[in-house]
Write an enzyme that holds these catalytic residues in place. Structure first.
Site, PDB file in Angstrom:
ATOM      1  N   HIS A  72       0.842  -1.189   0.000  1.00 42.19           N
ATOM      2  CA  HIS A  72       0.000   0.000   0.000  1.00 42.19           C
ATOM      3  C   HIS A  72       0.882   1.245   0.000  1.00 42.19           C
ATOM      4  O   HIS A  72       1.722   1.411   0.880  1.00 42.19           O
ATOM      5  CB  HIS A  72      -0.914   0.023   1.231  1.00 42.19           C
ATOM      6  CG  HIS A  72      -2.111  -0.863   1.095  1.00 42.19           C
ATOM      7  ND1 HIS A  72      -3.221  -0.744   1.895  1.00 42.19           N
ATOM      8  CD2 HIS A  72      -2.370  -1.890   0.243  1.00 42.19           C
ATOM      9  CE1 HIS A  72      -4.113  -1.658   1.559  1.00 42.19           C
ATOM     10  NE2 HIS A  72      -3.619  -2.370   0.554  1.00 42.19           N
ATOM     11  N   TYR A 201      -9.504   5.587   6.867  1.00 40.27           N
ATOM     12  CA  TYR A 201      -9.779   6.004   8.237  1.00 40.27           C
ATOM     13  C   TYR A 201     -10.842   7.093   8.183  1.00 40.27           C
ATOM     14  O   TYR A 201     -10.722   8.023   7.366  1.00 40.27           O
ATOM     15  CB  TYR A 201      -8.522   6.577   8.899  1.00 40.27           C
ATOM     16  CG  TYR A 201      -7.432   5.562   9.181  1.00 40.27           C
ATOM     17  CD1 TYR A 201      -7.308   4.995  10.445  1.00 40.27           C
ATOM     18  CD2 TYR A 201      -6.521   5.194   8.201  1.00 40.27           C
ATOM     19  CE1 TYR A 201      -6.304   4.083  10.730  1.00 40.27           C
ATOM     20  CE2 TYR A 201      -5.515   4.277   8.469  1.00 40.27           C
ATOM     21  CZ  TYR A 201      -5.406   3.727   9.735  1.00 40.27           C
ATOM     22  OH  TYR A 201      -4.417   2.814   9.998  1.00 40.27           O
ATOM     23  N   TYR A 385       3.770   6.735  10.017  1.00 39.55           N
ATOM     24  CA  TYR A 385       2.932   5.599   9.634  1.00 39.55           C
ATOM     25  C   TYR A 385       3.759   4.495   8.970  1.00 39.55           C
ATOM     26  O   TYR A 385       3.546   3.305   9.256  1.00 39.55           O
ATOM     27  CB  TYR A 385       1.822   6.072   8.698  1.00 39.55           C
ATOM     28  CG  TYR A 385       0.697   5.068   8.528  1.00 39.55           C
ATOM     29  CD1 TYR A 385      -0.390   5.067   9.392  1.00 39.55           C
ATOM     30  CD2 TYR A 385       0.717   4.120   7.506  1.00 39.55           C
ATOM     31  CE1 TYR A 385      -1.420   4.152   9.259  1.00 39.55           C
ATOM     32  CE2 TYR A 385      -0.309   3.206   7.363  1.00 39.55           C
ATOM     33  CZ  TYR A 385      -1.377   3.229   8.232  1.00 39.55           C
ATOM     34  OH  TYR A 385      -2.401   2.315   8.108  1.00 39.55           O
TER      35      TYR A 385
END
Length: 390
Positions: A72, A201, A385
């Site tokens: 991703h 999200y 992240y």
């Protein structure tokens, strides 16, 4: 039984350490209070930082991960009916994450260990570490009613938040830090294709949402719920309706519903124990720290502990140097607290808090507005992240 390293806990962190030690020629034994089938029946998170992917390659256990894992390059944040893309690859100079279920990663490492013929003791009762304040530590246990003992140079506690390792540390020698959040995540796992290619999200006045996946045919969805809610309060239909209500229309329309085969409510907590070493007993992973799952850091943080620990043990056995193992706790905690900060920040920014005044609500709105409008803020989000360097 005599070994060089005794590992308590056969989750992914214990298994990864065991595999790396075995490849380095360092004897190790893993012992666990539950069995293989129980461990593989636990469905957990699966967003892997590049550092963990690289460690699986180093452990020569990445064949299936590389074949089935989903790289991703970004994810979306849904706010007020609009999607905002976080370009992880572009913001970090090419770094990405990989979606691959923790259960599958654990299975891969278990299979490698079985092929290596290295000792693993499952279904052991009353596992207890002793004499780790000196240089002759040992672990006692019972197996099928028969007492057993493992003598080792080091004991590694990879047995999770509720395990015996941290509880065995002297209370005067350990300090804990904790924050419990006033909500939980209701999660549903279903064999349906994901709504989008990447994670979404969502922040909504009704509460947080997360649209994620384990594969191209298995999806994991979450919604924020009060801690007082019970799984029995939520039918599948009620869950799907509430999830779609909180998402932008195009995402909601893309959700394929189906019967759930796993449904649970998980409370959210931040927790750190300091230090992570007590003589010859070392803590790793959830035995030492817990993060809320919002930032996808739990498994990845355990992996960084194993990186530091393995490097220190290899240095000790290869060169006779204690520098790495002596620095372990400080090095691990430095990264732990950065991940704790990031996970707390993501959780605070994306969830709805009922006990907040008007000023707090405005600050909450300003925080996400700034993050989504500032290149620097997006870059900081992306850097954390994909994973800070070890």
């Amino acid at each position: 039984m005599r070994t060089q390293v005794a590992i308590i806990g056969s989750g992914p962190s214990g298994l990864l350490l065991g595999r790396l030690l075995t490849l380095a020629g360092i004897d190790n034994v893993i012992i666990d209070r539950v069995g293989r089938d129980y461990i593989l029946g636990r469905v957990r998170a699966g967003v892997l930082e590049q550092g963990l992917v690289d460690m699986m390659r180093e452990a020569k256990a990445a064949e299936r991960l590389e074949a089935e894992g989903l790289p991703h390059a970004g994810f979306d944040i849904a706010v007020d009916g609009a999607l905002h893309h976080i370009d992880l690859k572009g913001l970090t100079g090419g770094k990405t994450v990989t979606v691959y279920g923790q259960t599958e990663l654990t299975r891969d490492l278990m299979d490698k260990r079985a092929g290596d013929g290295v000792t693993t003791i499952y279904d052991a009762q009353n596992v207890t570490p002793f004499d780790f304040d000196g240089d002759r530590p040992w672990v006692s246990y019972e197996k099928d009613g028969v007492p057993g003992r493992i003598d080792a140079d080091f004991i590694i506690g990879c047995d999770g938040f509720h395990g015996v390792s941290r509880k065995s540390a002297p209370s005067r020698a350990i300090e804990t830090f904790e924050r419990v959040y006033p909500f939980g995540w209701l999660g549903v796992l279903a064999d349906v294709p994901p709504a989008r290619e990447e994670l979404v999200y969502g922040r909504h006045s009704r509460g947080f949402t997360l649209c994620s996946m384990r594969s191209r045919t298995r999806s994991r969805y979450y919604i924020q719920v009060p801690l007082a809610d019970q799984v029995e309060d939520w039918s599948d239909d009620a869950f799907w309706d509430e999830l779609r209500r909180r998402l932008p229309e195009d995402v909601a329309d893309a959700i394929v519903t189906g019967p759930s085969f796993e449904k649970s409510i998980a409370p959210l907590r931040s927790f750190v124990a300091e230090p992570m070493r007590f003589g010859t007993l070392f803590l790793a992973g959830d035995a030492a720290h817990i993060v809320p799952p919002t930032g996808a850091k739990g498994l990845n943080l355990a992996a960084s502990d194993i990186r530091y620990l393995f490097d220190g043990l290899r240095e000790f056995y290869k060169d006779g140097s204690r520098a790495g193992i002596d620095a372990y706790s400080a090095r691990a905690l430095a990264r732990v607290w950065k991940a704790e900060r990031f996970s707390w920040w993501m959780t605070t920014m994306l969830h709805t808090f009922t006990e907040v005044d008007a000023f707090g609500r405005r600050i909450h709105d300003a925080e996400i507005a700034y993050t989504l409008s500032s290149h620097a803020a997006r870059a900081a989000l992306a850097e954390n992240y994909v994973g800070l360097p070890y």
